[in-house]
Design an enzyme around this catalytic site. Structure first.
Site, PDB file in Angstrom:
ATOM      1  N   ARG A  63       0.827  -1.200   0.000  1.00 22.41           N
ATOM      2  CA  ARG A  63       0.000   0.000   0.000  1.00 22.41           C
ATOM      3  C   ARG A  63       0.863   1.253   0.000  1.00 22.41           C
ATOM      4  NH1 ARG A  63      -2.476   2.632   4.536  1.00 22.41           N
ATOM      5  NH2 ARG A  63      -4.224   3.933   3.879  1.00 22.41           N
ATOM      6  N   LYS A 122       3.515  -7.939  12.019  1.00 20.99           N
ATOM      7  CA  LYS A 122       2.980  -8.080  10.671  1.00 20.99           C
ATOM      8  C   LYS A 122       3.319  -9.442  10.084  1.00 20.99           C
ATOM      9  CE  LYS A 122       2.588  -5.851   6.177  1.00 20.99           C
ATOM     10  NZ  LYS A 122       2.795  -4.616   5.387  1.00 20.99           N
ATOM     11  N   ARG A 268      -1.119   3.742  13.071  1.00 17.28           N
ATOM     12  CA  ARG A 268      -0.142   2.980  13.833  1.00 17.28           C
ATOM     13  C   ARG A 268      -0.608   2.906  15.275  1.00 17.28           C
ATOM     14  NH1 ARG A 268       1.269   2.150   9.434  1.00 17.28           N
ATOM     15  NH2 ARG A 268       3.311   2.304   8.486  1.00 17.28           N
TER      16      ARG A 268
END
Length: 270
Positions: A63, A122, A268
């Site tokens: 992204r 992640k 975040r």
């Protein structure tokens, strides 16, 4: 050529072909980016649905232009392309995330708008792009949608993580990523692909018929940000309160509730 991926491609084709006439599976040893290649085809008017899988991507994209590095045996990188005419496009990337998370493992969580998380780190990312097909561009005209995913299988080594961080001067220090092998020991790219691909096709077709609402409960169950303090890229801080019916992120700020779309901000955890 990755024989593991090839060995599973026939079973994937058999599972998906009845749902998508003309569907094919292509496995390549290396490519710049599976999404880039399928977007090239879509812009050229290609309509046939295809699953493109690469053992290695040399210029993978995430992204907002972020790069995605893949290495043989360390990750699964693929893109699915098909013509689609959904009632509403909003929330598609979230629906894709729900599909992948539910197929992979009960511990996988979703970080809005397009990340897969495992144990707060992640695990993978999703990139959804569309291209006009044919002429007119009306709401009833199908668009070519390309859904790309990159999933870490083995936890990337710290040298690679350090190199990626060094390539982005000024960026905050990245938390070491997760690998699917942490919860699925010995997993191969072919095994992971066989688990996620048929379900992904079914869920994308369901999204076209029912919209994000059909996936909202699944997203809520796996929402990694719900109830957590977050900071927007414009400096605004608040608490994440789930998503609305279109999949926009709801943030409770000092000035009130804000609905955030993926085009406006990145998020975040604080």
């Amino acid at each position: 050529m990755n024989t593991d991926l090839l060995a599973h491609s026939e079973a994937i084709w058999q599972a998906v072909a009845p749902l998508l006439p003309g569907f094919t599976v292509e496995v390549l040893p290396s490519i710049d980016s599976t999404n880039t290649e399928l977007m090239r085809r879509a812009r050229a008017g290609a309509l046939d649905p295809v699953l493109l899988v690469a053992e290695t991507q040399t210029a993978g994209r995430g992204r907002v232009g972020r790069s995605w590095h893949s290495r043989p045996g360390q990750s699964l990188t693929f893109s699915l392309a098909l013509p689609l005419t959904p009632r509403e496009w909003s929330g598609l990337s979230l629906a894709v995330g729900v599909s992948l998370a539910e197929s992979l493992h009960t511990d996988v969580r979703l970080k809005w708008p397009n990340d897969l998380w495992l144990d707060g780190r992640k695990l993978g990312g999703i990139l959804v792009e569309t291209a006009s097909l044919g002429h007119g561009g009306g709401a009833s005209m199908p668009r070519g949608v390309v859904i790309g995913a990159g999933i870490n299988l083995a936890r990337p080594d710290t040298q690679v993580v350090s190199a990626m961080a060094a390539a982005t001067p000024g960026a905050p220090a990245a938390m070491p990523p997760a690998g699917l092998a942490e919860v699925w020991m010995g997993v191969t790219a072919g095994e992971a692909l066989a688990r996620v691909a048929p379900a992904l096709v079914r869920d994308v077709l369901r999204f076209a018929e029912e919209g994000f609402g059909a996936f909202a409960p699944g997203f809520a169950r796996r929402d990694a940000l719900a109830g957590r303090p977050v900071r927007l890229s414009d400096g605004t801080e608040g608490t994440a309160r789930g998503v609305d019916e279109q999949g926009a992120l709801l943030i409770q700020t000092a000035a009130g509730m804000r609905a955030i779309t993926s085009a406006e901000v990145s998020v975040r955890p604080c």
